[in-house]
Design a protein around this motif. Structure first.
Motif, PDB file in Angstrom:
ATOM      1  N   ASP A  24       0.809  -1.218   0.000  1.00 58.45           N
ATOM      2  CA  ASP A  24       0.000   0.000   0.000  1.00 58.45           C
ATOM      3  C   ASP A  24       0.843   1.269   0.000  1.00 58.45           C
ATOM      4  OD1 ASP A  24      -2.283  -1.560   0.068  1.00 58.45           O
ATOM      5  OD2 ASP A  24      -2.495  -1.424   2.240  1.00 58.45           O
ATOM      6  N   GLU A  25       2.128   1.145   0.377  1.00 56.33           N
ATOM      7  CA  GLU A  25       2.985   2.323   0.439  1.00 56.33           C
ATOM      8  C   GLU A  25       4.203   2.153  -0.464  1.00 56.33           C
ATOM      9  OE1 GLU A  25       2.338   4.488   4.637  1.00 56.33           O
ATOM     10  OE2 GLU A  25       3.750   2.810   4.687  1.00 56.33           O
ATOM     11  N   VAL A  26       4.678   3.267  -0.967  1.00 53.45           N
ATOM     12  CA  VAL A  26       5.882   3.322  -1.783  1.00 53.45           C
ATOM     13  C   VAL A  26       6.939   4.091  -0.991  1.00 53.45           C
ATOM     14  CG1 VAL A  26       5.092   5.415  -2.965  1.00 53.45           C
ATOM     15  CG2 VAL A  26       6.816   3.980  -4.052  1.00 53.45           C
ATOM     16  N   GLY A  27       8.198   3.646  -1.079  1.00 51.57           N
ATOM     17  CA  GLY A  27       9.290   4.319  -0.386  1.00 51.57           C
ATOM     18  C   GLY A  27       9.937   5.363  -1.287  1.00 51.57           C
ATOM     19  N   LEU A  28      10.170   6.550  -0.748  1.00 49.34           N
ATOM     20  CA  LEU A  28      10.739   7.662  -1.508  1.00 49.34           C
ATOM     21  C   LEU A  28      11.973   8.201  -0.798  1.00 49.34           C
ATOM     22  CD1 LEU A  28       7.346   9.522  -2.039  1.00 49.34           C
ATOM     23  CD2 LEU A  28       8.494   8.023  -3.699  1.00 49.34           C
ATOM     24  N   PHE A  29      13.023   8.444  -1.558  1.00 51.32           N
ATOM     25  CA  PHE A  29      14.250   9.030  -1.033  1.00 51.32           C
ATOM     26  C   PHE A  29      14.725  10.082  -2.018  1.00 51.32           C
ATOM     27  CE2 PHE A  29      18.872   9.059  -1.718  1.00 51.32           C
ATOM     28  CZ  PHE A  29      19.278   9.634  -0.519  1.00 51.32           C
ATOM     29  N   ALA A  30      15.203  11.210  -1.512  1.00 47.08           N
ATOM     30  CA  ALA A  30      15.766  12.236  -2.406  1.00 47.08           C
ATOM     31  C   ALA A  30      16.764  13.095  -1.662  1.00 47.08           C
ATOM     32  CB  ALA A  30      14.665  13.122  -2.978  1.00 47.08           C
ATOM     33  N   GLU A  31      17.830  13.462  -2.362  1.00 46.05           N
ATOM     34  CA  GLU A  31      18.758  14.488  -1.898  1.00 46.05           C
ATOM     35  C   GLU A  31      18.401  15.767  -2.639  1.00 46.05           C
ATOM     36  OE1 GLU A  31      22.704  13.028  -2.690  1.00 46.05           O
ATOM     37  OE2 GLU A  31      22.688  11.742  -0.916  1.00 46.05           O
ATOM     38  N   LEU A  32      18.201  16.835  -1.893  1.00 46.13           N
ATOM     39  CA  LEU A  32      17.764  18.117  -2.457  1.00 46.13           C
ATOM     40  C   LEU A  32      18.900  19.123  -2.322  1.00 46.13           C
ATOM     41  CD1 LEU A  32      14.346  17.841  -0.691  1.00 46.13           C
ATOM     42  CD2 LEU A  32      14.825  17.318  -3.081  1.00 46.13           C
ATOM     43  N   GLU A  33      19.306  19.679  -3.457  1.00 45.42           N
ATOM     44  CA  GLU A  33      20.487  20.541  -3.472  1.00 45.42           C
ATOM     45  C   GLU A  33      20.173  22.010  -3.680  1.00 45.42           C
ATOM     46  OE1 GLU A  33      22.918  18.736  -6.480  1.00 45.42           O
ATOM     47  OE2 GLU A  33      23.399  17.015  -5.203  1.00 45.42           O
ATOM     48  N   THR A  34      18.956  22.319  -4.143  1.00 49.05           N
ATOM     49  CA  THR A  34      18.611  23.720  -4.396  1.00 49.05           C
ATOM     50  C   THR A  34      17.304  24.068  -3.685  1.00 49.05           C
ATOM     51  OG1 THR A  34      17.249  23.317  -6.362  1.00 49.05           O
ATOM     52  CG2 THR A  34      19.650  23.553  -6.711  1.00 49.05           C
ATOM     53  N   VAL A  35      17.101  25.359  -3.497  1.00 48.43           N
ATOM     54  CA  VAL A  35      15.859  25.830  -2.882  1.00 48.43           C
ATOM     55  C   VAL A  35      14.669  25.458  -3.763  1.00 48.43           C
ATOM     56  CG1 VAL A  35      14.567  27.883  -2.185  1.00 48.43           C
ATOM     57  CG2 VAL A  35      16.993  27.677  -1.576  1.00 48.43           C
ATOM     58  N   ALA A  36      14.822  25.563  -5.074  1.00 46.07           N
ATOM     59  CA  ALA A  36      13.732  25.210  -5.988  1.00 46.07           C
ATOM     60  C   ALA A  36      13.341  23.741  -5.829  1.00 46.07           C
ATOM     61  CB  ALA A  36      14.130  25.502  -7.434  1.00 46.07           C
ATOM     62  N   GLU A  37      14.328  22.854  -5.712  1.00 47.10           N
ATOM     63  CA  GLU A  37      14.035  21.431  -5.504  1.00 47.10           C
ATOM     64  C   GLU A  37      13.308  21.222  -4.177  1.00 47.10           C
ATOM     65  OE1 GLU A  37      17.774  19.342  -5.701  1.00 47.10           O
ATOM     66  OE2 GLU A  37      18.175  20.098  -7.715  1.00 47.10           O
ATOM     67  N   LEU A  38      13.783  21.898  -3.138  1.00 49.79           N
ATOM     68  CA  LEU A  38      13.180  21.770  -1.817  1.00 49.79           C
ATOM     69  C   LEU A  38      11.734  22.260  -1.818  1.00 49.79           C
ATOM     70  CD1 LEU A  38      13.469  21.051   1.167  1.00 49.79           C
ATOM     71  CD2 LEU A  38      14.513  23.307   1.524  1.00 49.79           C
ATOM     72  N   ARG A  39      11.495  23.392  -2.436  1.00 51.62           N
ATOM     73  CA  ARG A  39      10.123  23.923  -2.505  1.00 51.62           C
ATOM     74  C   ARG A  39       9.214  23.015  -3.336  1.00 51.62           C
ATOM     75  NH1 ARG A  39       9.703  28.147   0.426  1.00 51.62           N
ATOM     76  NH2 ARG A  39      11.272  29.797   0.516  1.00 51.62           N
ATOM     77  N   GLY A  40       9.740  22.501  -4.446  1.00 52.68           N
ATOM     78  CA  GLY A  40       8.961  21.576  -5.265  1.00 52.68           C
ATOM     79  C   GLY A  40       8.594  20.319  -4.500  1.00 52.68           C
ATOM     80  N   MET A  41       9.550  19.786  -3.747  1.00 54.18           N
ATOM     81  CA  MET A  41       9.293  18.582  -2.966  1.00 54.18           C
ATOM     82  C   MET A  41       8.291  18.857  -1.854  1.00 54.18           C
ATOM     83  SD  MET A  41      10.000  15.424  -3.177  1.00 54.18           S
ATOM     84  CE  MET A  41      11.429  15.431  -4.254  1.00 54.18           C
ATOM     85  N   ALA A  42       8.354  20.047  -1.261  1.00 56.94           N
ATOM     86  CA  ALA A  42       7.403  20.405  -0.195  1.00 56.94           C
ATOM     87  C   ALA A  42       5.976  20.475  -0.741  1.00 56.94           C
ATOM     88  CB  ALA A  42       7.803  21.735   0.439  1.00 56.94           C
ATOM     89  N   GLU A  43       5.826  20.819  -2.010  1.00 55.91           N
ATOM     90  CA  GLU A  43       4.486  20.818  -2.620  1.00 55.91           C
ATOM     91  C   GLU A  43       3.992  19.392  -2.862  1.00 55.91           C
ATOM     92  OE1 GLU A  43       4.108  23.301  -6.073  1.00 55.91           O
ATOM     93  OE2 GLU A  43       5.158  24.963  -5.096  1.00 55.91           O
ATOM     94  N   VAL A  44       4.893  18.512  -3.260  1.00 60.99           N
ATOM     95  CA  VAL A  44       4.526  17.121  -3.528  1.00 60.99           C
ATOM     96  C   VAL A  44       4.264  16.360  -2.232  1.00 60.99           C
ATOM     97  CG1 VAL A  44       5.352  14.926  -4.483  1.00 60.99           C
ATOM     98  CG2 VAL A  44       5.764  17.059  -5.720  1.00 60.99           C
ATOM     99  N   ALA A  85      18.306   9.969  -5.806  1.00 60.12           N
ATOM    100  CA  ALA A  85      16.927   9.761  -5.366  1.00 60.12           C
ATOM    101  C   ALA A  85      16.537   8.325  -5.685  1.00 60.12           C
ATOM    102  CB  ALA A  85      15.984  10.743  -6.071  1.00 60.12           C
ATOM    103  N   ALA A  86      15.451   7.867  -5.086  1.00 63.30           N
ATOM    104  CA  ALA A  86      14.974   6.507  -5.355  1.00 63.30           C
ATOM    105  C   ALA A  86      13.487   6.407  -5.084  1.00 63.30           C
ATOM    106  CB  ALA A  86      15.736   5.500  -4.499  1.00 63.30           C
ATOM    107  N   VAL A  87      12.848   5.506  -5.832  1.00 68.41           N
ATOM    108  CA  VAL A  87      11.465   5.119  -5.597  1.00 68.41           C
ATOM    109  C   VAL A  87      11.486   3.598  -5.466  1.00 68.41           C
ATOM    110  CG1 VAL A  87       9.107   5.097  -6.486  1.00 68.41           C
ATOM    111  CG2 VAL A  87      10.605   7.042  -6.983  1.00 68.41           C
ATOM    112  N   ALA A  88      10.853   3.071  -4.409  1.00 71.52           N
ATOM    113  CA  ALA A  88      10.876   1.626  -4.151  1.00 71.52           C
ATOM    114  C   ALA A  88       9.461   1.114  -3.904  1.00 71.52           C
ATOM    115  CB  ALA A  88      11.762   1.331  -2.949  1.00 71.52           C
ATOM    116  N   TRP A  89       9.072   0.144  -4.729  1.00 68.50           N
ATOM    117  CA  TRP A  89       7.771  -0.496  -4.593  1.00 68.50           C
ATOM    118  C   TRP A  89       7.993  -1.925  -4.103  1.00 68.50           C
ATOM    119  CZ3 TRP A  89       9.256   2.178  -8.993  1.00 68.50           C
ATOM    120  CH2 TRP A  89       8.509   3.302  -9.341  1.00 68.50           C
ATOM    121  N   HIS A  90       7.503  -2.243  -2.929  1.00 65.89           N
ATOM    122  CA  HIS A  90       7.571  -3.609  -2.420  1.00 65.89           C
ATOM    123  C   HIS A  90       6.322  -4.347  -2.876  1.00 65.89           C
ATOM    124  CE1 HIS A  90      10.910  -3.057   0.535  1.00 65.89           C
ATOM    125  NE2 HIS A  90      10.587  -1.800   0.327  1.00 65.89           N
TER     126      HIS A  90
END
Length: 195
Positions: A34-54, A118-123
């Motif tokens: 039911d859940e997917v695992g998400l990992f990301a390294e964020l290097e810019t403010v734009a990436e961080l803000r985009g991820m905060a929206e998602v 970054a990574a997306v993992a579906w078990h």
């Protein structure tokens, strides 16, 4: 329980293609968590803000350990939406490790990724394969795509994006080869330590 064995089955410099191949493999899972695992390294403010929206409720941490005046570990605890760009810049790079409901955010997550790993993992659970000596493994089966990496354990940055299939802790090369062929790939190298 032990770790799965992860077989790299597709590698490209095109993130969209890697993600599409991983999604095709997910379609072969007989069951998906039911859940997917998400990992990301964020290097810019734009990436961080985009991820905060998602992922509005995501918790971020410093990529490199930071300590306070008494040597204590310092955690990132700012509200990204309420913090100005100059302040956020001082805290970069950050990373996140989150679970989300499967099918809810993966496309948007991938859409805001930058140049960090970054990574997306579906078990899930691979279907029975009568021709194989191995059977599906509830604790090990799944699909993973690692962006800017060639290792299932997020080792070193790379220009490549790699798709992995995870199988039993004993390995299942024949299953990995069949899955790779399904997406026009092949098993790339030796099995790696998985999740």
């Amino acid at each position: 329980m032990g770790n799965s064995r992860a077989y790299a089955v597709f590698r490209t410099t095109d993130a969209t293609t890697a993600y599409a191949r991983a999604e095709r493999l997910c379609g072969l899972l007989e069951e998906r968590d039911d859940e997917v695992g998400l990992f990301a390294e964020l290097e810019t403010v734009a990436e961080l803000r985009g991820m905060a929206e998602v992922l509005p409720g995501a918790r971020y941490d410093y990529v490199n350990r930071r300590t306070g005046p008494d040597g204590e570990d310092v955690r990132f605890d700012l509200d990204v939406a309420a913090t100005d760009d100059v302040t956020l810049e001082r805290h970069l790079p950050l990373d996140l490790l989150e679970d989300a409901p499967t099918g809810s955010v993966e496309d948007r997550f991938v859409g805001v990724l930058g140049r960090g790993m970054a990574a997306v993992a579906w078990h899930g659970l691979w279907p029975d394969d009568p021709e194989s000596d191995q059977y599906p493994s509830v604790n090990h089966d799944g699909v993973q795509v690692v962006f800017h990496g060639e290792q299932a354990q997020w080792d070193r940055w790379s220009e490549y994006h790699t798709v992995f299939v995870h199988v039993s802790k004993f390995g299942d090369l024949s299953r990995a080869r069949k899955l790779a062929a399904h997406i026009g790939g092949e098993v790339l190298g030796e099995p790696q330590l998985g999740w």
